[in-house]
Design a protein around this motif. Structure first.
Motif, short mmCIF file in Angstrom:
data_model
loop_
_atom_site.label_atom_id
_atom_site.label_comp_id
_atom_site.label_asym_id
_atom_site.label_seq_id
_atom_site.Cartn_x
_atom_site.Cartn_y
_atom_site.Cartn_z
N ASP A 45 0.82 -1.23 0.00
CA ASP A 45 0.00 0.00 0.00
C ASP A 45 0.85 1.28 0.00
O ASP A 45 0.57 2.21 0.77
CB ASP A 45 -0.93 0.02 1.22
CG ASP A 45 -1.48 -1.34 1.57
OD1 ASP A 45 -1.99 -2.01 0.66
OD2 ASP A 45 -1.41 -1.74 2.75
N PRO A 46 1.89 1.37 -0.85
CA PRO A 46 2.75 2.56 -0.80
C PRO A 46 1.96 3.82 -1.13
O PRO A 46 1.14 3.85 -2.04
CB PRO A 46 3.82 2.26 -1.85
CG PRO A 46 3.20 1.26 -2.77
CD PRO A 46 2.29 0.45 -1.92
N TYR A 47 2.25 4.85 -0.38
CA TYR A 47 1.55 6.13 -0.51
C TYR A 47 2.59 7.24 -0.66
O TYR A 47 3.50 7.37 0.15
CB TYR A 47 0.69 6.38 0.73
CG TYR A 47 -0.08 7.67 0.68
CD1 TYR A 47 -1.37 7.72 0.13
CD2 TYR A 47 0.48 8.85 1.15
CE1 TYR A 47 -2.07 8.92 0.08
CE2 TYR A 47 -0.22 10.05 1.09
CZ TYR A 47 -1.49 10.08 0.55
OH TYR A 47 -2.19 11.26 0.48
N ILE A 48 2.47 8.04 -1.73
CA ILE A 48 3.39 9.14 -1.99
C ILE A 48 2.61 10.44 -2.09
O ILE A 48 1.57 10.51 -2.75
CB ILE A 48 4.20 8.91 -3.28
CG1 ILE A 48 5.13 7.70 -3.12
CG2 ILE A 48 5.01 10.16 -3.65
CD1 ILE A 48 5.91 7.35 -4.38
N VAL A 49 3.12 11.48 -1.45
CA VAL A 49 2.51 12.80 -1.53
C VAL A 49 3.62 13.84 -1.64
O VAL A 49 4.69 13.70 -1.05
CB VAL A 49 1.62 13.08 -0.28
CG1 VAL A 49 2.45 13.05 1.00
CG2 VAL A 49 0.87 14.39 -0.42
N LEU A 50 3.39 14.87 -2.44
CA LEU A 50 4.32 15.98 -2.57
C LEU A 50 3.98 17.01 -1.50
O LEU A 50 2.89 17.57 -1.48
CB LEU A 50 4.23 16.60 -3.96
CG LEU A 50 5.17 17.78 -4.26
CD1 LEU A 50 6.62 17.37 -4.08
CD2 LEU A 50 4.92 18.32 -5.66
N GLY A 51 4.93 17.26 -0.60
CA GLY A 51 4.70 18.17 0.52
C GLY A 51 4.91 19.62 0.15
O GLY A 51 5.41 19.95 -0.95
N PRO A 52 4.57 20.53 1.07
CA PRO A 52 4.72 21.97 0.81
C PRO A 52 6.18 22.42 0.75
O PRO A 52 6.47 23.52 0.28
CB PRO A 52 4.00 22.60 2.01
CG PRO A 52 4.14 21.59 3.11
CD PRO A 52 4.05 20.26 2.43
N TYR A 57 6.99 12.58 0.00
CA TYR A 57 7.01 11.74 1.19
C TYR A 57 6.39 10.38 0.86
O TYR A 57 5.34 10.31 0.20
CB TYR A 57 6.25 12.41 2.33
CG TYR A 57 7.00 13.60 2.89
CD1 TYR A 57 7.90 13.45 3.93
CD2 TYR A 57 6.83 14.87 2.33
CE1 TYR A 57 8.61 14.54 4.43
CE2 TYR A 57 7.53 15.96 2.82
CZ TYR A 57 8.42 15.79 3.87
OH TYR A 57 9.13 16.87 4.35
N LEU A 58 7.06 9.32 1.29
CA LEU A 58 6.61 7.96 1.04
C LEU A 58 6.37 7.24 2.36
O LEU A 58 7.22 7.27 3.26
CB LEU A 58 7.68 7.20 0.23
CG LEU A 58 7.56 5.67 0.17
CD1 LEU A 58 6.31 5.25 -0.60
CD2 LEU A 58 8.82 5.06 -0.47
N THR A 59 5.23 6.59 2.47
CA THR A 59 4.94 5.71 3.59
C THR A 59 4.13 4.53 3.08
O THR A 59 3.89 4.41 1.89
CB THR A 59 4.23 6.46 4.74
OG1 THR A 59 4.14 5.61 5.88
CG2 THR A 59 2.84 6.92 4.32
N GLY A 60 3.71 3.67 3.98
CA GLY A 60 2.92 2.51 3.58
C GLY A 60 2.92 1.47 4.68
O GLY A 60 3.41 1.71 5.79
N THR A 61 2.37 0.33 4.39
CA THR A 61 2.39 -0.79 5.32
C THR A 61 3.78 -1.40 5.28
O THR A 61 4.22 -1.86 4.22
CB THR A 61 1.34 -1.84 4.89
OG1 THR A 61 0.06 -1.21 4.80
CG2 THR A 61 1.29 -2.99 5.88
N THR A 62 4.47 -1.44 6.41
CA THR A 62 5.86 -1.90 6.42
C THR A 62 6.13 -2.85 7.58
O THR A 62 5.33 -2.98 8.50
CB THR A 62 6.84 -0.72 6.54
OG1 THR A 62 6.56 0.00 7.75
CG2 THR A 62 6.70 0.23 5.36
N ARG A 63 7.27 -3.48 7.52
CA ARG A 63 7.78 -4.25 8.65
C ARG A 63 8.28 -3.27 9.72
O ARG A 63 8.30 -2.06 9.50
CB ARG A 63 8.96 -5.12 8.22
CG ARG A 63 8.62 -6.22 7.21
CD ARG A 63 9.91 -6.88 6.76
NE ARG A 63 9.69 -7.94 5.78
CZ ARG A 63 9.66 -9.23 6.06
NH1 ARG A 63 9.83 -9.64 7.31
NH2 ARG A 63 9.47 -10.13 5.12
N LEU A 64 8.74 -3.81 10.84
CA LEU A 64 9.42 -2.98 11.81
C LEU A 64 10.79 -2.60 11.26
O LEU A 64 11.39 -3.36 10.49
CB LEU A 64 9.58 -3.72 13.14
CG LEU A 64 8.28 -3.95 13.93
CD1 LEU A 64 8.57 -4.79 15.16
CD2 LEU A 64 7.62 -2.63 14.32
#
Length: 366
Positions: A45-52, A57-64
């Motif tokens: 479920d990688p999620y990318i957004v362009l910040g101000p 920025y990239l996040t998603g469901t990850t391991r520890l």
């Protein structure tokens, strides 16, 4: 000294090879024609957004972080009792979508009101799924799940870091795959669902809901089973969702579909095809104004060779062509003369339904 002289050319070769690979990927991003694998590492479920601040920025469901099993169990599906998913949100940032800086884990379920007073928690069984990050004026808003721990949290400033504010945490429980959408007029909404999907307006301070929930669906069939989100182009609201091509769990390809409406609550058009192997991907716009969709490995076999994939029937198992890590796939998005919206993956390997697709689609007019 002799050993050092032997190693230096090898290190120089590796460095130059990595730079060349990065340059090729940057060229591919500029061309906006083919999928680009932008980052290795276990993620769903990688999620990318362009910040101000002009960073992606990239996040998603990850391991520890630093989980040693990432190397030995690289193709873990992240599902069931053997799930590799951890309870922390990891975040990376990049100026160019290629070189990523690790920002550690700015959020953890341990910090939420749901767990702060708990003393007997088996953290090996706690999961944090599908986080999204949204810039809401002067701070970041984050939504996450699964439904047993789902929530909405806000930073106290412009940096993605603790402490986080969780308004009325019980209000946002039981929301599978929540997604956030803000309309042009400033009204924001929470979307969520599993097989049945809902949208509900939020209060201005995001402390709760300001109106009732509305069940939303395409005109001709259900959207799918998870991973929904919403965008707006022109005056049209585009509702995007995820389903397996066969309508059977973990059979076929994990795809994205969409429908459109004149209102965020519907009624919506028929369900249309957006892209193969793009399930629970999220569209985002890059600095050049081009649209992409994130994609990731979700299958029960190793990734397939993409050659002639358009003709392959994948109905007997869960398959993908995506390598482990984060891939971005170029999208074509057009406003039509009648005001409706056309969206489709541009890369030929993602652009058309496969023979295993249950739904028969009318050809869209570009």
């Amino acid at each position: 000294m002799k050993k050092l002289l032997f190693i230096l050319p090898i290190l120089l070769f590796i460095s130059n090879h990595a730079k060349a690979g990065g340059d090729e990927k940057l060229k591919a991003i500029d061309k906006h024609e083919k999928a680009v694998h932008i980052k290795d590492g276990w993620i769903r479920d990688p999620y990318i957004v362009l910040g101000p601040d002009d960073y992606y920025y990239l996040t998603g469901t990850t391991r520890l972080p630093k989980d040693p099993k990432e190397q030995t169990d690289y193709y873990n599906t992240g599902l069931g009792e053997k799930s590799a998913v951890g309870y922390k949100m990891q975040v990376w940032r990049s100026k160019d979508l290629i070189d990523w800086e690790y920002l550690d884990s700015p959020f953890s379920l341990k910090e939420t009101p749901l767990f702060k007073d708990s003393v007997q928690v088996d953290w090996s069984k706690q999961r944090l799924w599908a986080p999204e990050l949204h810039w809401v004026g002067n701070r970041w808003l984050m939504v996450y799940c699964p439904k047993f721990v789902s929530g909405l949290a806000l930073t106290n400033g412009p940096e993605i870091k603790a402490p986080w504010t969780n308004h009325n945490p019980k209000t946002f429980l039981d929301k599978h795959d929540p997604s956030f959408f803000m309309d042009d007029n400033g009204q924001s909404y929470l979307l969520w669902g599993f097989h049945k999907f809902y949208i509900r307006p939020l209060k201005k301070d995001f402390s709760g809901f300001s109106g009732p929930a509305t069940q939303i669906t395409p005109a001709n069939r259900k959207m799918g089973h998870e991973g929904t989100t919403m965008l707006k182009f022109g005056k049209k609201y585009v509702y995007i969702g995820t389903a397996w091509s066969t309508d059977k769990g973990r059979k076929g390809s994990y795809n994205l579909y969409y429908c459109t409406s004149d209102s965020p609550t519907g009624p919506f058009s028929e369900r249309r095809f957006l892209g193969r192997f793009l399930g629970h991907g999220t569209p985002f716009k890059d600095k050049n104004g081009n649209w992409w969709c994130t994609a990731f490995y979700n299958a029960d076999t190793k990734p397939l060779d993409s050659k002639n994939i358009q003709k392959r029937d994948l109905s007997d198992n869960a398959y993908t062509i995506n390598q482990q890590g984060t891939t971005i796939v170029p999208l074509e998005i057009k406003l039509q003369l009648n005001g409706d919206v056309y969206i489709q993956a541009k890369d030929p390997h993602y652009a058309v339904p496969g023979p295993d697709e249950v739904q028969k689609f009318q050809k869209s007019v570009r």
